[in-house]
Design a protein around this motif. Structure first.
Motif, PDB file in Angstrom:
ATOM      1  N   ASP A  23       0.805  -1.105  -0.016  1.00  0.00           N
ATOM      2  CA  ASP A  23      -0.101   0.147   0.173  1.00  0.00           C
ATOM      3  C   ASP A  23       0.825   1.291  -0.083  1.00  0.00           C
ATOM      4  N   GLU A  24       1.964   1.203   0.813  1.00  0.00           N
ATOM      5  CA  GLU A  24       2.832   2.390   0.878  1.00  0.00           C
ATOM      6  C   GLU A  24       3.709   2.537  -0.767  1.00  0.00           C
ATOM      7  N   LEU A  25       3.939   1.584  -1.103  1.00  0.00           N
ATOM      8  CA  LEU A  25       4.626   1.733  -2.547  1.00  0.00           C
ATOM      9  C   LEU A  25       3.607   2.283  -3.604  1.00  0.00           C
ATOM     10  N   ASP A  26       2.091   1.674  -3.354  1.00  0.00           N
ATOM     11  CA  ASP A  26       1.431   2.195  -4.514  1.00  0.00           C
ATOM     12  C   ASP A  26       0.888   3.533  -3.986  1.00  0.00           C
ATOM     13  N   ALA A  27       1.176   3.901  -3.084  1.00  0.00           N
ATOM     14  CA  ALA A  27       0.624   5.469  -2.897  1.00  0.00           C
ATOM     15  C   ALA A  27       1.840   6.150  -3.287  1.00  0.00           C
ATOM     16  N   GLN A  28       3.004   5.881  -3.135  1.00  0.00           N
ATOM     17  CA  GLN A  28       4.152   6.496  -3.584  1.00  0.00           C
ATOM     18  C   GLN A  28       4.346   6.636  -5.316  1.00  0.00           C
ATOM     19  N   VAL A  29       3.924   5.392  -5.803  1.00  0.00           N
ATOM     20  CA  VAL A  29       3.924   5.401  -7.246  1.00  0.00           C
ATOM     21  C   VAL A  29       2.864   6.471  -7.620  1.00  0.00           C
ATOM     22  N   GLU A  30       1.543   6.254  -6.994  1.00  0.00           N
ATOM     23  CA  GLU A  30       0.405   7.141  -7.552  1.00  0.00           C
ATOM     24  C   GLU A  30       1.034   8.723  -7.600  1.00  0.00           C
ATOM     25  N   MET A  31       1.750   8.856  -6.390  1.00  0.00           N
ATOM     26  CA  MET A  31       2.080  10.399  -6.031  1.00  0.00           C
ATOM     27  C   MET A  31       3.030  10.661  -7.219  1.00  0.00           C
ATOM     28  N   LEU A  32       3.922   9.853  -7.803  1.00  0.00           N
ATOM     29  CA  LEU A  32       4.918  10.313  -8.840  1.00  0.00           C
ATOM     30  C   LEU A  32       4.051  10.489 -10.120  1.00  0.00           C
ATOM     31  N   ARG A  33       3.203   9.565 -10.190  1.00  0.00           N
ATOM     32  CA  ARG A  33       2.356   9.605 -11.500  1.00  0.00           C
ATOM     33  C   ARG A  33       1.538  10.772 -11.578  1.00  0.00           C
TER      34      ARG A  33
END
Length: 85
Positions: free
Chosen positions: A66-76
């Motif tokens: 979940d943390e990684l998904d949130a970080q990827v979404e932030m970068l996207r």
């Protein structure tokens, strides 16, 4: 604590090494079975890169995922803003 050869219980060492060898054989058999399954999936047309990524996702700790998904979404989102989307 083992400091010299005389401190090593030879039969115990042999038992540990034999057990490790048995596990190595099991690992080889499992890896062969997995290769067959992946081969069958590839033969049926599954996108193997996606299959491997999805398996890694399933194995990951949910909180870390979940943390990684949130970080990827932030970068996207930041990248899309920079591109004017």
């Amino acid at each position: 604590m083992i400091k010299t050869v005389a401190d090593i219980p030879a039969q115990e060492l042999k038992g540990f090494l034999d057990e490790l060898d048995r596990h190595d054989e099991n690992i080889e058999a499992v890896n062969e079975a997995k290769a067959e399954i992946f081969g069958a999936m590839k033969g049926k047309g599954y996108p193997m890169k996606a299959v491997r990524a999805y398996r890694a996702e399933l194995k990951a700790d949910p909180a870390k995922r979940d943390e990684l998904d949130a970080q990827v979404e932030m970068l996207r989102n930041a990248h899309q803003r920079a591109k004017g989307f």
